[in-house]
Design a protein around this motif. Structure first.
Motif, mmCIF file in Angstrom:
data_model
loop_
_atom_site.group_PDB
_atom_site.id
_atom_site.type_symbol
_atom_site.label_atom_id
_atom_site.label_comp_id
_atom_site.label_asym_id
_atom_site.label_seq_id
_atom_site.Cartn_x
_atom_site.Cartn_y
_atom_site.Cartn_z
ATOM 1 N N PHE A 1 0.878 -1.382 0.108
ATOM 2 C CA PHE A 1 0.172 0.057 -0.244
ATOM 3 C C PHE A 1 1.045 0.864 0.104
ATOM 4 C CE2 PHE A 1 -2.788 -3.092 1.658
ATOM 5 C CZ PHE A 1 -4.286 -3.086 0.800
ATOM 6 N N LEU A 2 0.665 1.764 -1.130
ATOM 7 C CA LEU A 2 1.010 3.435 -0.807
ATOM 8 C C LEU A 2 0.044 4.416 -0.851
ATOM 9 C CD1 LEU A 2 3.879 5.329 -1.366
ATOM 10 C CD2 LEU A 2 3.192 5.443 -3.681
ATOM 11 N N ASP A 3 -0.556 4.707 0.554
ATOM 12 C CA ASP A 3 -1.237 5.720 0.870
ATOM 13 C C ASP A 3 -0.386 7.547 0.164
ATOM 14 O OD1 ASP A 3 -3.016 3.860 2.136
ATOM 15 O OD2 ASP A 3 -1.561 3.900 3.740
ATOM 16 N N GLN A 4 -1.478 8.259 0.717
ATOM 17 C CA GLN A 4 -0.871 9.736 0.104
ATOM 18 C C GLN A 4 -0.449 9.890 2.129
ATOM 19 O OE1 GLN A 4 -3.025 12.984 -1.285
ATOM 20 N NE2 GLN A 4 -5.193 11.316 -2.013
ATOM 21 N N LEU B 1 7.454 5.175 -1.686
ATOM 22 C CA LEU B 1 7.458 4.998 -2.367
ATOM 23 C C LEU B 1 8.347 3.323 -3.092
ATOM 24 C CD1 LEU B 1 6.005 4.081 -5.351
ATOM 25 C CD2 LEU B 1 7.699 6.740 -6.645
ATOM 26 N N ALA B 2 9.637 3.916 -2.618
ATOM 27 C CA ALA B 2 11.193 2.952 -2.397
ATOM 28 C C ALA B 2 10.752 2.226 -1.931
ATOM 29 C CB ALA B 2 12.402 3.899 -2.352
ATOM 30 N N LEU B 3 10.060 1.613 -0.510
ATOM 31 C CA LEU B 3 10.070 0.770 0.152
ATOM 32 C C LEU B 3 8.664 -0.287 -0.386
ATOM 33 C CD1 LEU B 3 10.585 2.728 3.915
ATOM 34 C CD2 LEU B 3 11.752 0.690 2.457
ATOM 35 N N THR B 4 7.799 0.335 -0.643
ATOM 36 C CA THR B 4 6.955 -0.567 -1.580
ATOM 37 C C THR B 4 7.609 -0.776 -3.093
ATOM 38 O OG1 THR B 4 5.261 1.398 -1.252
ATOM 39 C CG2 THR B 4 4.431 -0.038 -2.642
#
Length: 633
Positions: A70-73, A168-171
């Motif tokens: 999950f990439l949340d705001q 974002l990188a970790l996702t």
């Protein structure tokens, strides 16, 4: 292979329904975009998928072996950790595979049994199957592309944009089976976005994302799903195909509702006649009437957002920059003297990597930041309208209409008429019942739309837009683009949205990070094309034709159809409806909350249910009357 199934999912907050019995699925390798107006429940749906929120009904089913990223705001990290510690703490299939392989290798050094040999063979096969040999290389590439260079930095010391890039990188590093992303391009510069597009096109990556970036959507996604008026619609194709089919659907729906309303007005007279003899009437006709009533009271396709402003008169002198320079410790913004004279009506894009000084340049032009040398000269008639990245500071406990009225009760328009604060909000798709809601009930996108409204209320003649596309839905963006195309004043735009920049700008200020600003005679895509084929050449000069001073023609007054006069009686009725509808909405919500509180007294339940029906009927009747008056205005 189906990774995610959503079946008959519904969610509402009191009287506000977000979506009703929506169903869709995501298959392996599919890349799906979710599109909806701000406040329609996109972020809430993502929270339900993540398990943070609970749906009112329906189910969410992930395939058993599916890993989800999950990439949340809004993302949460342990602020005391470093970037490297977050990377080292990753627990994914690749990390577990590598750890297992390392452990078996270590064991095989002292134990040469057949059992250990089998384990080593299995570990090798798993490493090959996952291509885990390149895991470390993949991490380095992702960090490099997102310009995360110092992994010893503590999270608490990072800016909001830097944290978004770390998230974002970790996702991406974790390589989940399904990635669910909410506005992944926010806080990325254009080069990062273009790299991310290429990265996500990998056939093994499955995606569900929300984005307002139309180029990104077209490059990455092969299917669009839309939440509109609580329902879900699917479109298998690109963004242009979606727009075409959506317009067809809305046209058909509007025609059906109009037809039902005309029939409803006729049938309601018949139904209300001789109530005592209703039992003798045709039962089928009565049943049909209630079906017509249901259709007639459906929410009509909302009128397009209307952006209107009365631009302040602009004199011959606008803004002049004379040999300006600006530097900060360890950062060059304008090390080479920059000179520019703005001319009426021009629209300029400002592009450059994060940290090259785009926002600083905007502040210098407005006089909010002092230059080291040179001079900024403003014309006497210039009124700036500044739409900043940070947005407006909103008192969360104020009603929306109060926020607007604090700026002005009435707003003059270009045609000489004026709008009340309520009418202006309605044009910006804040319906009367929403206008009396408190600011804290608005979604992030709705707050940005409210901010845009307050900027335009000041009737500026020089608009400065710093990342205006962040958090705005696509419908609002299209309307903003239409407005800016017709805007007669100056416009300066900083945006990572290439479609937005390409459609609007005449030429582009390019900040390449060397302390110099170069003026390219074209939009961003034209600049990128030129740069790819002319790497070592000087940038072509922008030829600006001096505006020819025309003789003032004899003023011709184009007859304008006068606005339809509203009678005192209708005006009074409309004002009363604006007061009654929010009260009834609140009463209805209070009664619904009472019913949901768990009371067990049958008599009390019956009493509340009867009151709720009475209130709902009154609300429907007044809403229908409000709509009829609006259509006549």
């Amino acid at each position: 292979m189906n990774l995610l199934s959503i079946n008959n999912l519904s969610k509402a907050y009191g009287a506000k329904v977000l979506f009703n019995k929506i169903s869709f699925g995501i298959n392996y390798g599919e890349k799906v975009a979710l599109v909806a107006q701000n406040g329609s429940g996109k972020t809430t749906l993502f929270k339900i998928l993540k398990g943070i929120e609970i749906a009112d009904e329906g189910e969410v089913v992930f395939r058993k072996d599916t890993t989800v990223g999950f990439l949340d705001q809004n993302f949460a990290f342990d602020e005391t950790l470093s970037i490297q510690q977050l990377i080292d703490g990753a627990d994914n299939t690749f990390v577990r595979c590598i750890r297992n392989y390392d452990a078996v290798i270590k064991l095989s050094e002292t134990n040469h049994s057949d059992d250990v040999a089998t384990k080593l063979e299995d570990a090798l096969n798993e490493m090959n199957h996952l291509d885990a040999w390149h895991y470390e290389k993949n991490i380095v590439e992702i960090l490099s592309r997102l310009e995360i260079r110092d992994t010893t930095q503590i999270i608490s010391t990072l800016s909001g944009g830097q944290k978004k890039r770390v998230a974002l990188a970790l996702t991406l590093i974790n390589k989940p089976t399904l990635i669910i992303m909410d506005e992944p391009t926010n806080h990325l510069d254009i080069e990062m976005i273009e790299w991310l597009e290429n990265y996500l096109q990998d056939a093994s990556i499955s995606i569900l994302l929300v984005t307002h970036d139309r180029y990104f959507l077209d490059e990455v996604c092969d299917r669009i799903i839309e939440i509109d008026n609580h329902n879900l619609y699917e479109y298998k194709g690109n963004f242009d195909y979606y727009l075409e089919k959506k317009a067809e659907r809305e046209q058909i729906a509007s025609a059906e509702i109009d037809k039902a309303r005309n029939l409803y007005r006729k049938e309601i007279v018949w139904v209300r006649k001789m109530p005592k003899a209703r039992g003798t009437k045709s039962k089928s006709r009565v049943d049909a009437f209630y079906e017509i009533e249901k259709k007639a009271k459906q929410k009509r396709i909302e009128k397009k957002l209307e952006l209107t402003t009365k631009m302040q008169r602009m004199g011959s002198k606008i803004v002049e920059l004379h040999n300006i320079t600006k530097t900060f410790p360890n950062k060059k913004i304008l090390s080479e003297a920059f000179t520019y004279t703005f001319i009426p009506g021009e629209k300029i894009g400002v592009v450059g990597k994060n940290g090259t000084g785009k926002t600083t340049l905007l502040n210098i032009i407005q006089g909010k930041e002092q230059v080291d040398s040179g001079k900024v000269s403003l014309g006497d008639t210039i009124v700036f309208g500044y739409y900043s990245q940070g947005g407006m500071v909103i008192n969360q406990d104020k009603r929306i209409i109060e926020i607007v009225r604090d700026i002005a009760e009435h707003i003059p328009l270009a045609n000489g008429t004026s709008l009340s604060a309520s009418q202006l909000l309605t044009r910006f798709n804040f319906t009367p019942n929403v206008q009396f809601s408190y600011a804290h009930t608005l979604s992030g996108g709705e707050k940005r739309r409210l901010f845009l409204l307050t900027v335009l209320m000041k009737n500026p003649n020089f608009l400065i837009l710093d990342e205006p596309t962040n958090d705005l839905d696509i419908v609002t963006l299209q309307t903003l683009e239409d407005f800016l195309e017709e805007f007669k004043g100056c416009v300066l735009i900083v945006s990572h949205d290439r479609y937005f920049i390409d459609r609007l700008v005449d030429h582009t200020f390019v900040l390449e990070g060397d302390g110099a600003i170069k003026d390219f005679p074209g939009n961003y895509t034209e600049y990128r094309t030129w740069k790819a084929t002319h790497k070592n050449e000087a940038m072509p000069e922008l030829i600006v034709e001096a505006p020819v001073e025309e003789k003032k023609p004899v003023e011709q007054i184009t007859p304008v159809a006068p606005a339809k006069k509203i009678s005192f009686k209708i005006k009074h009725e409309l004002e009363q409806l604006d007061k009654d509808i929010p009260k009834l909405e609140k009463q209805k919500l209070d009664l619904e909350n009472k019913l949901a509180s768990g009371i067990t007294d049958f008599a009390e339940i019956q009493k509340i249910s009867n009151e709720l029906k009475t209130i709902s009927d009154a609300l429907d009747e007044k809403s229908m009357r409000w709509l009829e008056i609006q259509e006549e205005l």
